[in-house]
Enzyme design. Structure first.
Site, mmCIF file in Angstrom:
data_model
loop_
_atom_site.group_PDB
_atom_site.id
_atom_site.type_symbol
_atom_site.label_atom_id
_atom_site.label_comp_id
_atom_site.label_asym_id
_atom_site.label_seq_id
_atom_site.Cartn_x
_atom_site.Cartn_y
_atom_site.Cartn_z
ATOM 1 N N GLU A 240 0.890 -1.180 0.000
ATOM 2 C CA GLU A 240 0.000 0.000 0.000
ATOM 3 C C GLU A 240 0.916 1.215 0.000
ATOM 4 O OE1 GLU A 240 -3.164 0.173 -0.262
ATOM 5 O OE2 GLU A 240 -3.756 -1.894 0.074
ATOM 6 N N CYS A 274 -2.347 9.245 2.185
ATOM 7 C CA CYS A 274 -2.022 8.632 0.890
ATOM 8 C C CYS A 274 -3.121 8.923 -0.123
ATOM 9 C CB CYS A 274 -1.810 7.133 1.056
ATOM 10 S SG CYS A 274 -3.196 6.320 1.841
HETATM 11 P P1 NAD Z 1 8.341 4.994 4.602
HETATM 12 O O1 NAD Z 1 8.391 4.210 3.360
HETATM 13 O O2 NAD Z 1 9.417 5.961 4.876
HETATM 14 O O3 NAD Z 1 8.298 4.037 5.875
HETATM 15 C C1 NAD Z 1 7.266 3.088 6.071
HETATM 16 C C2 NAD Z 1 7.755 2.029 7.037
HETATM 17 O O4 NAD Z 1 8.797 1.285 6.428
HETATM 18 C C3 NAD Z 1 8.307 2.555 8.347
HETATM 19 O O5 NAD Z 1 7.857 1.734 9.395
HETATM 20 C C4 NAD Z 1 9.812 2.401 8.152
HETATM 21 O O6 NAD Z 1 10.533 2.250 9.356
HETATM 22 C C5 NAD Z 1 9.866 1.126 7.353
HETATM 23 N N1 NAD Z 1 11.094 0.918 6.583
HETATM 24 C C6 NAD Z 1 12.001 1.832 6.165
HETATM 25 N N2 NAD Z 1 12.985 1.224 5.459
HETATM 26 C C7 NAD Z 1 12.673 -0.090 5.425
HETATM 27 C C8 NAD Z 1 13.282 -1.233 4.828
HETATM 28 N N3 NAD Z 1 14.404 -1.136 4.116
HETATM 29 N N4 NAD Z 1 12.683 -2.429 4.983
HETATM 30 C C9 NAD Z 1 11.525 -2.545 5.665
HETATM 31 N N5 NAD Z 1 10.909 -1.506 6.257
HETATM 32 C C10 NAD Z 1 11.479 -0.291 6.133
HETATM 33 O O7 NAD Z 1 6.912 5.675 4.575
HETATM 34 P P2 NAD Z 1 6.365 6.777 5.575
HETATM 35 O O8 NAD Z 1 7.099 8.051 5.272
HETATM 36 O O9 NAD Z 1 6.349 6.247 6.972
HETATM 37 O O10 NAD Z 1 4.847 6.899 5.121
HETATM 38 C C11 NAD Z 1 4.420 7.818 4.161
HETATM 39 C C12 NAD Z 1 4.125 7.104 2.868
HETATM 40 O O11 NAD Z 1 3.190 6.074 3.079
HETATM 41 C C13 NAD Z 1 3.508 8.016 1.827
HETATM 42 O O12 NAD Z 1 4.058 7.755 0.559
HETATM 43 C C14 NAD Z 1 2.042 7.610 1.856
HETATM 44 O O13 NAD Z 1 1.356 7.897 0.672
HETATM 45 C C15 NAD Z 1 2.150 6.150 2.114
HETATM 46 N N6 NAD Z 1 0.900 5.614 2.667
HETATM 47 C C16 NAD Z 1 0.158 4.764 1.897
HETATM 48 C C17 NAD Z 1 -1.049 4.269 2.373
HETATM 49 C C18 NAD Z 1 -1.880 3.313 1.553
HETATM 50 O O14 NAD Z 1 -2.742 2.665 2.105
HETATM 51 N N7 NAD Z 1 -1.680 3.191 0.246
HETATM 52 C C19 NAD Z 1 -1.500 4.642 3.636
HETATM 53 C C20 NAD Z 1 -0.732 5.515 4.385
HETATM 54 C C21 NAD Z 1 0.479 5.989 3.881
#
Ligand code: NAD
Length: 508
Positions: A240, A274
């Site tokens: 997502e 998002c």
């Molecule tokens: P992010 O990708 O920076 O981090 C998301 C998660 O991934 C965090 O828990 C982080 O610690 C973890 N992470 C980071 N590096 C990783 C790795 N190498 N392996 C595994 N996990 C890792 O995202 P964010 O900044 O926390 O969230 C914002 C983003 O999320 C925006 O792009 C938003 O649109 C999206 N989002 C999507 C939805 C949806 O349902 N489609 C919902 C909410 C947010």
């Protein structure tokens, strides 16, 4: 996670209040060994949970929901403090998360009910499709909706009979720790829903820990890294990711309502959703009136303070991205009507309305994730649809129009569309939620969201034997001739026979 048995973490991570900079609390940074240990414990819990009846699981999920509801104020307060959103929005988030637990628990048995399917040519068979829990689901969550978003995976995974290990964002870990505490007290199996905390390395460890599926919500860039890590063990992933959701306003739309939806859709959670409205295409004939109405409504909003409509942005890094998009738009000729770069103060961004936005600008192509409303005038609805679909993302979308609304919506290349409302699809738990392209794949919510956490099993049961058994080497000499006849009758240009008629002919 309650206690670790191996290579316990010594480092801790702080969760900060983005409005004040104060530390709200600290959590451990779990090591890969601790993540593996949590998954091993979850596996034991999953074995027991998966054998319980739907009724028994529903009973425990209802108890979990009630326990969370009893602490709704505390949950909302934690979200408010570590994410920065106003308390009202935090309460809405808690309510929506509870709605998903209720829905998933109530629907699981129906969504996973085995179903008979046609056995086609093999009329002597009973064909059944059934759904079974996967085992342990690793959930990795973002910071923008730190309870609602991961609950869209957690509740459905649990309802489908799985155990969960959840890694929240390093920016908002405290809400997850609180939920895990409540889960440990409510579920008979204290390891059914565990939380591991830390930054990307802890998430990466979870993706490699041999879970049966990774449900990831976050940015497209991290999603790709998660998918690569999961590929090591061919662990399936649900992604997502982000969005660049378009809104189309036709010349026969109710302009006041369209503006109200646009302002809310773009600015709720300070634009850090998002499914935020990230770009707006407005029919030429109503463009100026629509812009005036949006500006009027935006000017009535308050940023910051206890009664503010917009809270602090969750991180300084996100503020920097928004500033960059605004500066880029101005440099390329856009007009700022409210807010703008100059009005940014610390983690607070004033809602910003932009006209003359073009696809060459970052604000129309990249995810801004801030309180920004870029508006573009379009000469026709075809142009609006073409521009709306001109994106690597494809998550949500919005259409405001009169009788042609549905036809416009059908042409949008997106996972979800709201017609004459904004974000409506996210508030209906029976609608699957997810995107295409760089917005990811797989679905949470709805029956699809339950089956996302199951393995599909096909069973072919022979219920009566027939003289001609195709699954055997013992065939009559004239079998080739009979098969040639069958091919013609079933699939050729001749009369298409029903399977039953055909068997009768072959036997005679
Ligand atoms: P992010 O990708 O920076 O981090 C998301 C998660 O991934 C965090 O828990 C982080 O610690 C973890 N992470 C980071 N590096 C990783 C790795 N190498 N392996 C595994 N996990 C890792 O995202 P964010 O900044 O926390 O969230 C914002 C983003 O999320 C925006 O792009 C938003 O649109 C999206 N989002 C999507 C939805 C949806 O349902 N489609 C919902 C909410 C947010």
């Amino acid at each position: 996670m309650a206690t670790a048995t191996t290579t316990a973490s010594t480092e801790r991570l702080s969760s900060y209040n983005p409005a004040t900079g104060e530390v709200v609390g600290t959590v451990p940074i779990h090591t890969p060994a601790e993540v593996d240990a949590a998954v091993a414990r979850a596996r034991v819990a999953a074995q027991s949970w998966s054998t319980r009846s739907f009724e028994a699981r529903t009973e425990e999920l209802v108890a979990f929901r009630k326990a969370l509801a009893a602490q709704a104020d505390e949950l909302a307060s934690i979200i408010h403090r570590e994410n920065g959103k106003p308390e009202l929005e935090a309460l809405v988030e808690v309510m929506m998360a509870l709605g998903h637990i209720q829905h998933a628990a109530a629907r699981a048995e129906t969504a996973m009910a085995p179903r008979k399917v046609s056995s086609g040519m093999l009329a002597n068979f009973r064909a059944t499709v059934s759904y079974h829990p996967l085992g342990v689901i690793g959930v990795i969550g973002p910071w923008n909706y730190p309870l609602f978003t991961p609950m869209g995976s957690i509740a459905y995974a649990l309802a489908a009979g799985n155990a969960v290990v959840f890694k929240p964002s390093e920016l908002t870990p405290l809400i997850a720790v609180k939920v895990a505490e409540i889960a440990a007290k409510t579920f008979a199996l204290s390891d059914l829903l565990q939380v591991v905390t830390g930054a990307g390395a802890t998430g990466a460890a979870l993706a490699k820990a041999g879970v049966d599926k990774v449900a990831f919500t976050g940015s497209a860039a991290t999603g790709k890294r998660v998918m690569m890590a999961a590929a090591e063990r061919l662990t399936p992933v649900l992604l997502e990711l982000g969005g660049k959701d378009p809104m189309i306003v036709a010349d026969d739309a109710d302009l006041e309502k369209a503006a109200e939806a646009c302002v809310y859709g773009a600015l709720t959670n300070a634009g850090q959703a998002c499914i935020s409205v990230e770009r707006v295409y407005v029919a030429d004939a109503v463009h100026d009136r629509f812009v005036d109405e949006v500006v009027k409504q935006v000017r009535a909003l308050k940023t910051g303070g206890d009664d503010g409509h917009l809270g602090a942005m969750t991180s300084a890094a996100q503020v920097a991205i928004v500033r960059d998009h605004l500066d880029d738009a101005v440099a390329k000729g856009a007009t700022i009507l409210t807010g703008g770069s100059d009005a940014i103060s610390g983690n607070y961004i004033q809602p910003t309305v932009i006209t003359g936005a073009e696809h060459s600008m970052k604000v129309m192509s990249d995810e801004t994730f801030g309180p920004v409303i870029p508006i573009k005038r379009v000469g026709s609805l075809d142009e609006a649809v073409k521009l709306a679909n001109d994106s690597t993302y494809g998550l949500g979308s919005t259409v405001f129009a009169g009788k042609g609304a549905r036809a416009i919506a059908d042409k949008l290349r997106a996972g979800m569309t709201s017609i004459n409302s904004v974000m409506g699809f996210a508030g209906i738990p029976s609608l699957p939620f997810g995107g295409i392209g760089e917005s990811g794949f797989g679905r949470i919510h709805g029956d699809e969201g339950i089956r996302e956490f199951t393995r599909t099993k096909s069973t072919a049961e022979q219920v009566m034997s027939i003289p001609l058994n195709m699954m055997s080497f013992r065939q009559p000499k004239d079998m080739p001739k009979r098969l040639r006849g069958m091919i013609k009758q079933l699939y050729g240009e001749g009369v298409v026979a029903k399977a039953g008629d055909l068997w009768r002919r072959i036997r005679s």
